[in-house]
Design a protein around this motif. Structure first.
Motif, PDB file in Angstrom:
ATOM      1  N   ASN A 233      -8.758   4.724  -1.445  1.00 41.33           N
ATOM      2  CA  ASN A 233      -8.413   4.741  -0.098  1.00 41.33           C
ATOM      3  C   ASN A 233      -9.434   5.018   0.775  1.00 41.33           C
ATOM      4  O   ASN A 233     -10.610   4.802   0.232  1.00 41.33           O
ATOM      5  CB  ASN A 233      -7.304   5.922   0.234  1.00 41.33           C
ATOM      6  CG  ASN A 233      -7.872   7.060  -0.385  1.00 41.33           C
ATOM      7  OD1 ASN A 233      -8.857   7.620  -0.645  1.00 41.33           O
ATOM      8  ND2 ASN A 233      -6.859   7.866  -0.920  1.00 41.33           N
ATOM      9  N   ASN A 234      -9.417   5.573   1.992  1.00 39.21           N
ATOM     10  CA  ASN A 234     -10.574   6.080   3.007  1.00 39.21           C
ATOM     11  C   ASN A 234     -11.418   7.113   2.401  1.00 39.21           C
ATOM     12  O   ASN A 234     -12.415   7.331   2.910  1.00 39.21           O
ATOM     13  CB  ASN A 234      -9.912   6.132   4.367  1.00 39.21           C
ATOM     14  CG  ASN A 234      -9.391   5.019   4.996  1.00 39.21           C
ATOM     15  OD1 ASN A 234      -9.939   4.073   4.788  1.00 39.21           O
ATOM     16  ND2 ASN A 234      -8.428   5.176   6.068  1.00 39.21           N
TER      17      ASN A 234
ATOM     18  N   GLU B 139      -5.016   2.066  -3.712  1.00 47.63           N
ATOM     19  CA  GLU B 139      -4.561   0.476  -3.673  1.00 47.63           C
ATOM     20  C   GLU B 139      -5.645  -0.194  -3.703  1.00 47.63           C
ATOM     21  O   GLU B 139      -6.978   0.283  -3.868  1.00 47.63           O
ATOM     22  CB  GLU B 139      -4.247   0.357  -2.128  1.00 47.63           C
ATOM     23  CG  GLU B 139      -2.920   1.067  -1.416  1.00 47.63           C
ATOM     24  CD  GLU B 139      -1.559   0.546  -2.288  1.00 47.63           C
ATOM     25  OE1 GLU B 139      -1.584  -0.116  -2.809  1.00 47.63           O
ATOM     26  OE2 GLU B 139      -0.768   1.448  -2.355  1.00 47.63           O
TER      27      GLU B 139
END
Length: 125
Positions: A46-47, A31
């Protein structure tokens, strides 16, 4: 000695920022985390993984000069080949390669960067 926790991000020049972001979104679910219009860039990811992508005028694709590839570990490796084929991604080395403790699929992103999709984190080392 510094204690490394992981790779924070990878910074890549790209031909087409929108196309590159869409590729990483469709294949890996990355994202947009930050838009940087002043430098024609975006941070996506992402993380677990982040890419800083910058559209650079005159950049027409990566040719290997000192940098080989980025490796991304995925939890659903069994789906990797089908996902890449569905997106008509260039698959290298005739498909999945077997290593001592893992398997890998090597592909090219829209900019010519080689991406290793890895079955086992760190190749099981």
């Amino acid at each position: 000695m510094l204690q490394v926790n992981g790779i924070d991000h990878i910074n890549l020049q790209v031909i087409d920022l929108a196309k590159s972001c869409e590729f990483y979104h469709q294949l890996f679910g990355f994202e947009e985390l930050r838009d940087m219009p002043a430098v024609k860039g975006k941070i996506i990811g992402n993380n677990q993984a982040k890419l800083a992508l910058y559209q650079v005028s005159g950049f027409d694709g990566y040719n290997k000069h000192g940098f080989s590839h980025v490796s991304l570990h995925v939890n659903n490796f069994e789906d990797a080949m089908e996902a890449c084929e569905k997106m008509e991604v260039t698959i290298k080395y005739n498909g999945i390669l077997d290593w001592e403790k893992s398997r890998s699929l090597y592909i090219l992103d829209p900019n010519g960067y080689e991406i290793e999709i890895s079955e086992v984190w760190g190749g099981g080392l």
